[in-house]
Design an enzyme around this catalytic site. Structure first.
Site, PDB file in Angstrom:
ATOM      1  N   SER A 118       7.677   3.910  -5.144  1.00 27.04           N
ATOM      2  CA  SER A 118       7.011   4.684  -4.102  1.00 27.04           C
ATOM      3  C   SER A 118       6.550   6.004  -4.714  1.00 27.04           C
ATOM      4  O   SER A 118       7.244   6.572  -5.566  1.00 27.04           O
ATOM      5  CB  SER A 118       8.009   4.971  -2.969  1.00 27.04           C
TER       6      SER A 118
ATOM      7  N   GLY B 145       0.546  -3.249  -0.018  1.00 24.19           N
ATOM      8  CA  GLY B 145       1.916  -3.532  -0.439  1.00 24.19           C
ATOM      9  C   GLY B 145       2.830  -3.766   0.757  1.00 24.19           C
ATOM     10  O   GLY B 145       2.749  -3.060   1.772  1.00 24.19           O
TER      11      GLY B 145
ATOM     12  N   LEU C 233      -0.035   7.221  -8.346  1.00 25.06           N
ATOM     13  CA  LEU C 233       0.068   5.768  -8.515  1.00 25.06           C
ATOM     14  C   LEU C 233       1.273   5.365  -9.364  1.00 25.06           C
ATOM     15  O   LEU C 233       1.699   6.099 -10.245  1.00 25.06           O
ATOM     16  CB  LEU C 233      -1.216   5.227  -9.152  1.00 25.06           C
ATOM     17  N   HIS C 234       1.768   4.164  -9.067  1.00 27.76           N
ATOM     18  CA  HIS C 234       2.886   3.590  -9.828  1.00 27.76           C
ATOM     19  C   HIS C 234       2.617   2.099  -9.995  1.00 27.76           C
ATOM     20  O   HIS C 234       1.575   1.593  -9.529  1.00 27.76           O
ATOM     21  CB  HIS C 234       4.218   3.850  -9.102  1.00 27.76           C
TER      22      HIS C 234
ATOM     23  N   GLY D 173       3.593  -0.406  -8.500  1.00 23.18           N
ATOM     24  CA  GLY D 173       3.344  -1.137  -7.256  1.00 23.18           C
ATOM     25  C   GLY D 173       1.843  -1.164  -6.949  1.00 23.18           C
ATOM     26  O   GLY D 173       1.275  -2.205  -6.597  1.00 23.18           O
ATOM     27  N   HIS D 174       1.191   0.001  -7.101  1.00 15.51           N
ATOM     28  CA  HIS D 174      -0.266   0.052  -6.875  1.00 15.51           C
ATOM     29  C   HIS D 174      -0.990  -0.802  -7.918  1.00 15.51           C
ATOM     30  O   HIS D 174      -1.933  -1.523  -7.602  1.00 15.51           O
ATOM     31  CB  HIS D 174      -0.782   1.491  -7.003  1.00 15.51           C
TER      32      HIS D 174
END
Ligand code: PAF
Length: 278
Positions: free
Chosen positions: A184, A146, A31-32, A34-35
């Protein structure tokens, strides 16, 4: 935050939350931000949020890509607790692909034959089969995806229209780092130099958009930004949405529903990105 591994645990826990509005954020982990943004958006709309973490073998057309997919469960759980996710569902393969569910057939209006569909044969079928199972198990009121995976978002809309007509679909804008690189999970496989070179993707898409008045020249210039950075291009096109037809210099328009889409390889890692207009 509760971590669940069995389908039955999910159904039991969520049944007790019948009065609550539940949203789901499906992920493959690593996870990053964005998540985390997907979780934050769902929470800001008042949803209780279930995040799934499951690296779905059926959507990988390339076994090496599957083997190298980053797995960082402890870190993922720590990150999810910072955004107050309510449940994390981390099933084993059998839990999802047991005999409880038959594969479904879904018409995705030709999306399986273009761009991601044509470069990754079977990919969208894998995505459809796993999400169908997850949506059946969790039965969320809303799902959050996303926009970086633009074509996947379109496929998920087809799945929802066909099988889950009451489910709400939210498409959340791509989160980028300070240099424009779309976040990503695959970025974790790039070297520091690769991470820098990958910022050329956003530069190239922006150059194409900014210099579009001279489209063919802009396309040549933007393409050279990518190749000079060592990126091997799979596709780099200006397309019309939602049909994904490739447009030429006479039909591009940033005020209609169009997009620039990119996929390519850098240091053996496949990266995708897009800019959506309108
Ligand atoms: O976008 C992803 O991470 C995956 O395709 C998804 C939606 C979790 C399905 O496995």
């Amino acid at each position: 935050m509760l971590v669940l591994t069995k389908t039955e645990e999910v159904t039991t826990h969520l049944r007790n939350w019948d009065d609550f509005h539940i949203a789901m954020v499906p992920t493959m982990g690593a996870l990053h931000d964005g998540h985390l943004q997907l979780v934050k958006e769902a929470k800001s709309l008042g949803y209780s949020v279930l995040v799934s973490i499951f690296v779905n073998p059926r959507q990988f057309n390339n076994p090496e890509d599957l083997a190298k997919y980053p797995k960082t469960l402890d870190q993922d759980l720590a990150l999810l607790s910072t955004v107050n996710a309510d449940w994390v569902f981390v099933p084993e393969y059998e839990e999802i692909y047991s005999n409880n569910f038959e594969d479904i057939e879904l018409n995705i209006n030709g999306l399986d034959n273009v761009f991601e569909g044509s470069f990754r044969p079977g990919h969208f079928d894998g995505v459809i089969q796993v999400l169908y199972r997850f949506f059946k198990i969790v039965n969320p009121e809303a799902v959050f995806f996303g926009q970086k995976d633009l074509q996947q978002c379109m496929v998920v809309r087809c799945l929802i229209n066909a099988f889950f007509p009451n489910m709400k679909f939210f498409q959340v804008e791509t989160i980028r780092n300070d240099f424009g690189l779309a976040l990503s999970s695959r970025n974790q496989r790039l070297s520091p130099g690769g991470l820098l070179a990958a910022t050329s993707i956003f530069k190239a898409m922006t150059a194409l958009k900014d210099h579009r008045k001279n489209y063919l020249e802009a396309l040549r210039f933007a393409t050279s930004i990518l190749t000079n950075a060592g990126i091997e291009i799979e596709y780099f096109n200006w397309i019309e949405l939602p049909n994904m037809n490739v447009l030429d210099e006479n039909s591009i328009d940033v005020n209609t529903h169009q997009a620039i889409v990119f996929a390519g390889y850098l240091e053996g890692v496949r990266l995708i990105d897009n800019l959506v207009f309108d």
